[in-house]
Design a protein around this motif. Sequence first.
Motif, PDB file in Angstrom:
ATOM      1  N   THR A 634     -11.413   2.279   5.411  1.00 24.57           N
ATOM      2  CA  THR A 634     -10.562   2.705   4.156  1.00 24.57           C
ATOM      3  C   THR A 634     -11.011   1.638   3.139  1.00 24.57           C
ATOM      4  O   THR A 634     -10.743   0.345   3.271  1.00 24.57           O
ATOM      5  CB  THR A 634      -9.073   2.637   4.400  1.00 24.57           C
ATOM      6  N   ARG A 636     -11.159   0.308  -0.968  1.00 27.76           N
ATOM      7  CA  ARG A 636     -10.485   0.426  -2.346  1.00 27.76           C
ATOM      8  C   ARG A 636     -11.342  -0.226  -3.198  1.00 27.76           C
ATOM      9  O   ARG A 636     -11.866  -1.414  -3.015  1.00 27.76           O
ATOM     10  CB  ARG A 636      -8.958  -0.037  -2.410  1.00 27.76           C
ATOM     11  N   SER A 640      -9.180   1.695  -8.511  1.00 25.89           N
ATOM     12  CA  SER A 640      -8.229   2.332  -7.547  1.00 25.89           C
ATOM     13  C   SER A 640      -8.530   3.674  -6.660  1.00 25.89           C
ATOM     14  O   SER A 640      -7.763   4.237  -6.215  1.00 25.89           O
ATOM     15  CB  SER A 640      -6.777   2.700  -8.325  1.00 25.89           C
ATOM     16  N   ARG A 642      -9.779   5.511  -3.502  1.00 25.93           N
ATOM     17  CA  ARG A 642      -9.853   4.943  -2.180  1.00 25.93           C
ATOM     18  C   ARG A 642     -10.614   6.112  -1.362  1.00 25.93           C
ATOM     19  O   ARG A 642     -10.640   7.313  -1.425  1.00 25.93           O
ATOM     20  CB  ARG A 642      -8.308   5.150  -1.683  1.00 25.93           C
ATOM     21  N   GLU A 644     -12.709   7.110   2.665  1.00 25.01           N
ATOM     22  CA  GLU A 644     -12.816   6.729   4.153  1.00 25.01           C
ATOM     23  C   GLU A 644     -14.184   6.688   4.365  1.00 25.01           C
ATOM     24  O   GLU A 644     -15.013   7.888   3.972  1.00 25.01           O
ATOM     25  CB  GLU A 644     -12.201   7.773   4.908  1.00 25.01           C
TER      26      GLU A 644
END
Length: 819
Positions: A634, A636, A640, A642, A644
């Motif tokens: 994960t 970042r 901001s 995000r 996978e």
Amino acid sequence: MSSLIILPSRTDAFSAYQPSKNAHLDFISAVDLGRGGSSGSGSSKDGVKTVKLNISVKKSPPPPNELLRSLLSSIPAILSGTSTKESYHTLSHTCHKLVLQPHTLGPTIYGRVKEELERYASGLVREWRGSILSKQDGWLGRLVEGWNQWEKRINLLSAIFVYLDRVYSNPINGIASIKELSISTFRKVVWENEIILEKTRSDVLAWSTKERELESSIEDTRPTIKHITSISKILETFVESISNPYVELTNEYYSTSAQEKVNLVQHSDNELTAGKYVEWVLDKVIQEKARAESCLDENVAEQVVKVVRKEAGENVAEQVVRRALDESMDSQDQGSLSRLYTFSTDVNSFPILVKSLEDHLEAKLKALISDPANDPQMIDGTLKVKRFTDKAISSLFEPSQDDVIMQDKDDDVEKDKKDGKTLLEAKRIRRNRQFELEEAARTGFKKGMGSRQNAPAEWIAKHLDLAMRRGPSLSDSEFNSHLDEIIALIGFTKDKDVFKAFYSTQLAKRLLLGRSASDDMERNMIAKLQKEMGEEFTSGDIMMKDLQLSETLVKSYQSAQAREPEQYKDAGNFTANVLTESAWPAYPLLKDGWNFQLPSNLQSSIDLFTSWYTTQHKNRQLSWRFQLSTVTLTARFANSSRYEIGVSLFQAVVLLLFNEEDTLDFSEIKKRTGIETQELVRTLQSLALGRKNTRVLLKKPPGKEVNPTDIFAWNKGFTSDRIKFKINGIQQDMSAEESRKTNEQIHIDRVSILEATIVRIMKGKKKLSLQMLIDNVISDVVKRFPPDVKEIKKRVESLIEREFLMRDEEERGVLHYLA
């Protein structure tokens, strides 16, 4: 009661009849019987009337000589078409009277008929020779008209002198009838005249030549030619006067024109291709057959068809068939190939077609396979050729309506004649031809794919890998057909062990990395390979079972985590595949150049699973292969966002370093991770230089190459349209290095197989000559790979040095097994 009229026993009451001026019409006119007599009436005493007839005394008949002169003098008039003095009826009656006893003048009459026929025929010759020598047009038409007139007059003569044929000139007496005599006379005097015969023959041949040049029929001339044919058959001179010259001219025409066209075909810059030449020959066969059947007869048609096929087909087949086949196959023209098949079977050149197909496929595949630059397109190109070849051969032998037999009919029906052969025989020939073409295709593919060692088998495995990743694009049946095509290609390769090695490696990756489109398709393919290639592919079954057992194992591990969460609090979301080492490719441990170090959180996950597994299976030991591991991270970024990200373990270890540092140089990354240099280069390339939407690292200075002085930084401004994505690494595609290593392992495996085979054979035989040993080894291992005799001899020498074998002291070519 007495008779009213007493008639005399003899009378010449009708002697007043005279033949009409038009004797050949022979109409009987009414005769006035009252002119020659008188009548009266009266009554007798008893009242009975009487009629008196005055009948003239009958004249005596003409003497035989006079009758003979009258009869013989009528023959020229009949043949010339003029009227006769006597009626035809009288002449016929006279002939009847003279040929019977006591006159028996048949020989005299027959002799005069013969003389007059010859005189009449000679007159025709003088007339026709003059017209020929004066070069008048329309000779054949005049000949037909003259013959028709001759035939009409002969028929009249035969009808009038019918009793001559019945009594004198008949088969019993061995004397030709008037018609037979007329035919022989016309043949001898008229037809066999040198000038007339040559003119007739030359005009018939000129007609045939003109039709061939025009490539169309001359409709206003054909009826005349049919009449000439009919005349020559009646005269029994058709074969020597018309048929043979016609066939000879056909032979000469096609021997010349065919060679001229073949010479044009052999010049590549000419518009006349081999395919067009084949089509020309087939058209000419049809034209010649139709012309001969229409104007001559079926026997001549058969002969000219044979001539065309011989001169324009069989004699030049070596120069045409291969070129035509190359054109058809290269353009994938099924219609052209069908015509070529018809041509080759018609002209007795089917073996040339079979050999040409084999040679074409061999040359085609050699050209496709020999150039390494074509490797990525090698299998697609090969499959395209195979699909067309299979379809084309199959279409050549699709059953026609003539071949269909109703199941409820008797066997006798199947024996009806078809083109001179029984239907069953025709079917047998077709089956044999189909088998020969299919076998030629297989041989051509084998030779072509065997022209380069290892590469075809390797790329077949890669093609199969791609297909299994993508799965069916249309339907399952079409996908299964595609898999069958791939298996057929495997059968054409000699290096089946190479395919097996690459297939096993790629199957393992698909299964471990979840890249297969369907586990059911994988099982189906494994079953197909086992059926076609043998039990060597049982390792695929073991791989599938290992993964199923691993799923059960992971579920048990997760249950243990749920029961004791405190003990496994650092386990993370961890899954493992526990594999049977002997069934999977030999994945090496990380040794030379590696000092690999896992981050503490990843290492704790492995340690906890290892500890749990040991308690479950005390007699088993885990040996980790980190190069096959994957991680889902994960991530970042500064905005901001995000994401996978699916990455390899090595990529994950590198990326986790940037949790602590924003920038790191190459040497620092290597020091902290312990990843081998080349592997680290590939890993950093995938992270910083991959597709634009996967570049989570930045490299300074920019460039495609990774150098030891390069600096890498976390790409804070990274954005992607997809929340979940993968960064492809070396696991997704087989690298050149991995391919090289696989080939090296294949060579090592071959050495082991050869040595094991030699030892097994010698252990059973105890004593064997070197040549017999080589033959046995070749026959044993040829199904796996093509053995090299030199390599076999090297293995024998190595086994002798290691004291597995020894040479016979007296015969150096004999070997002994040492127990």
